[in-house]
Design a protein around this motif. Structure first.
Motif, PDB file in Angstrom:
ATOM      1  N   LEU A  19       0.837  -1.207   0.000  1.00  0.00           N
ATOM      2  CA  LEU A  19       0.000   0.000   0.000  1.00  0.00           C
ATOM      3  C   LEU A  19       0.871   1.256   0.000  1.00  0.00           C
ATOM      4  O   LEU A  19       0.581   2.225  -0.725  1.00  0.00           O
ATOM      5  CB  LEU A  19      -0.935   0.008   1.215  1.00  0.00           C
ATOM      6  N   LYS A  20       1.927   1.239   0.796  1.00  0.00           N
ATOM      7  CA  LYS A  20       2.838   2.385   0.818  1.00  0.00           C
ATOM      8  C   LYS A  20       3.473   2.585  -0.556  1.00  0.00           C
ATOM      9  O   LYS A  20       3.551   3.712  -1.064  1.00  0.00           O
ATOM     10  CB  LYS A  20       3.942   2.174   1.872  1.00  0.00           C
ATOM     11  N   LEU A  21       3.919   1.496  -1.156  1.00  0.00           N
ATOM     12  CA  LEU A  21       4.551   1.561  -2.468  1.00  0.00           C
ATOM     13  C   LEU A  21       3.570   2.054  -3.527  1.00  0.00           C
ATOM     14  O   LEU A  21       3.924   2.887  -4.379  1.00  0.00           O
ATOM     15  CB  LEU A  21       5.097   0.177  -2.844  1.00  0.00           C
ATOM     16  N   ASN A  22       2.331   1.574  -3.463  1.00  0.00           N
ATOM     17  CA  ASN A  22       1.301   2.030  -4.405  1.00  0.00           C
ATOM     18  C   ASN A  22       1.065   3.534  -4.265  1.00  0.00           C
ATOM     19  O   ASN A  22       0.881   4.246  -5.266  1.00  0.00           O
ATOM     20  CB  ASN A  22       0.002   1.275  -4.211  1.00  0.00           C
ATOM     21  N   ASN A  23       1.043   4.026  -3.036  1.00  0.00           N
ATOM     22  CA  ASN A  23       0.852   5.467  -2.821  1.00  0.00           C
ATOM     23  C   ASN A  23       2.021   6.257  -3.411  1.00  0.00           C
ATOM     24  O   ASN A  23       1.821   7.320  -4.015  1.00  0.00           O
ATOM     25  CB  ASN A  23       0.693   5.783  -1.327  1.00  0.00           C
ATOM     26  N   GLN A  24       3.228   5.734  -3.251  1.00  0.00           N
ATOM     27  CA  GLN A  24       4.395   6.411  -3.830  1.00  0.00           C
ATOM     28  C   GLN A  24       4.314   6.422  -5.353  1.00  0.00           C
ATOM     29  O   GLN A  24       4.593   7.432  -6.000  1.00  0.00           O
ATOM     30  CB  GLN A  24       5.694   5.727  -3.377  1.00  0.00           C
ATOM     31  N   TYR A  25       3.909   5.288  -5.950  1.00  0.00           N
ATOM     32  CA  TYR A  25       3.757   5.222  -7.407  1.00  0.00           C
ATOM     33  C   TYR A  25       2.718   6.232  -7.885  1.00  0.00           C
ATOM     34  O   TYR A  25       2.877   6.883  -8.910  1.00  0.00           O
ATOM     35  CB  TYR A  25       3.354   3.828  -7.850  1.00  0.00           C
ATOM     36  N   GLU A  26       1.633   6.340  -7.133  1.00  0.00           N
ATOM     37  CA  GLU A  26       0.575   7.274  -7.514  1.00  0.00           C
ATOM     38  C   GLU A  26       1.088   8.707  -7.486  1.00  0.00           C
ATOM     39  O   GLU A  26       0.802   9.502  -8.383  1.00  0.00           O
ATOM     40  CB  GLU A  26      -0.632   7.107  -6.565  1.00  0.00           C
ATOM     41  N   LYS A  27       1.860   9.052  -6.464  1.00  0.00           N
ATOM     42  CA  LYS A  27       2.444  10.400  -6.390  1.00  0.00           C
ATOM     43  C   LYS A  27       3.366  10.654  -7.580  1.00  0.00           C
ATOM     44  O   LYS A  27       3.341  11.741  -8.191  1.00  0.00           O
ATOM     45  CB  LYS A  27       3.230  10.575  -5.084  1.00  0.00           C
ATOM     46  N   CYS A  28       4.193   9.660  -7.912  1.00  0.00           N
ATOM     47  CA  CYS A  28       5.101   9.804  -9.051  1.00  0.00           C
ATOM     48  C   CYS A  28       4.317   9.993 -10.352  1.00  0.00           C
ATOM     49  O   CYS A  28       4.670  10.844 -11.194  1.00  0.00           O
ATOM     50  CB  CYS A  28       6.011   8.590  -9.184  1.00  0.00           C
ATOM     51  N   VAL A  65       1.722  15.930 -14.442  1.00  0.00           N
ATOM     52  CA  VAL A  65       1.766  17.392 -14.353  1.00  0.00           C
ATOM     53  C   VAL A  65       2.915  17.915 -15.216  1.00  0.00           C
ATOM     54  O   VAL A  65       2.767  18.915 -15.931  1.00  0.00           O
ATOM     55  CB  VAL A  65       1.916  17.838 -12.875  1.00  0.00           C
ATOM     56  N   MET A  66       4.058  17.237 -15.152  1.00  0.00           N
ATOM     57  CA  MET A  66       5.227  17.671 -15.931  1.00  0.00           C
ATOM     58  C   MET A  66       4.948  17.657 -17.432  1.00  0.00           C
ATOM     59  O   MET A  66       5.339  18.571 -18.159  1.00  0.00           O
ATOM     60  CB  MET A  66       6.439  16.758 -15.651  1.00  0.00           C
ATOM     61  N   TYR A  67       4.253  16.645 -17.924  1.00  0.00           N
ATOM     62  CA  TYR A  67       4.014  16.522 -19.357  1.00  0.00           C
ATOM     63  C   TYR A  67       2.640  17.016 -19.769  1.00  0.00           C
ATOM     64  O   TYR A  67       2.260  16.886 -20.934  1.00  0.00           O
ATOM     65  CB  TYR A  67       4.218  15.072 -19.799  1.00  0.00           C
ATOM     66  N   GLY A  68       1.873  17.536 -18.829  1.00  0.00           N
ATOM     67  CA  GLY A  68       0.575  18.111 -19.143  1.00  0.00           C
ATOM     68  C   GLY A  68      -0.472  17.066 -19.528  1.00  0.00           C
ATOM     69  O   GLY A  68      -1.404  17.385 -20.251  1.00  0.00           O
ATOM     70  N   LEU A  69      -0.343  15.890 -19.004  1.00  0.00           N
ATOM     71  CA  LEU A  69      -1.314  14.834 -19.277  1.00  0.00           C
ATOM     72  C   LEU A  69      -2.345  14.783 -18.158  1.00  0.00           C
ATOM     73  O   LEU A  69      -2.012  15.013 -16.994  1.00  0.00           O
ATOM     74  CB  LEU A  69      -0.614  13.480 -19.387  1.00  0.00           C
TER      75      LEU A  69
END
Length: 163
Positions: A138-147, A153-157
């Motif tokens: 769950l922690k890893l999934n949350n980190q992936y979601e943040k990434c 946001v960086m690529y405007g998608l």
């Protein structure tokens, strides 16, 4: 699967506790009823002794009837005896009913204990390991979601949370 197993385990523990409490309450009630039964038997014995002493006094010519057409002491004691015997019968029925229910609950408790006995220490350690692994994922999934949010946001998608 882990959650279902854990819920089942918790449910069985709760059921086991409830049944243990029910057995405890029934056992206490049985003891109370047996105590009441013993007291009533003593009371009957005392009444029978009074009846015997009354009969001997009636034979020796003392009071056998209170007045003409009145009620004798014997009639009164017979009424008390029939009342006590009915009460004793009810107590015995209640005790039998409680003992039967106690037996059923004891058998069910034994079956649940036997079922839990099949789950050894390794099983519970494995459950704990799985629990820890789920928390880490769950922690890893949350980190992936943040990434993913940062990349979108960086690529405007557009970022959709349901992914």
């Amino acid at each position: 699967m882990y959650n279902e197993l854990q819920q089942r385990y918790i449910k069985e523990i709760k059921t086991n506790k409830e049944q243990s409490e029910a057995i405890k309450k029934l056992t206490i009630k049985i003891h109370e009823l047996e105590h009441n039964l013993q007291e009533q038997r003593q009371r009957i014995e005392q009444l029978e002794l009074k009846k015997v002493s009354w009969k001997t006094s009636a034979v020796s010519g003392k009071r056998s009837r209170t007045a003409e057409g009145g009620t004798s002491h014997r009639d009164i004691s017979e009424k008390k005896e029939s009342c006590c015997s009915k009460y004793l019968e009810l107590l015995l029925k209640e005790i039998k009913k409680l003992k039967k229910e106690n037996g059923k609950l004891s058998a069910e408790k034994r079956a649940l204990k036997n079922e839990l006995a099949g789950l050894d220490k390794d099983f519970f350690e494995e459950v704990e390991d799985l629990k820890h692994a789920v928390q880490e994922s769950l922690k890893l999934n949350n980190q992936y979601e943040k990434c993913l949010k940062q990349i979108s946001v960086m690529y405007g998608l557009p970022f959709t949370a349901h992914l």
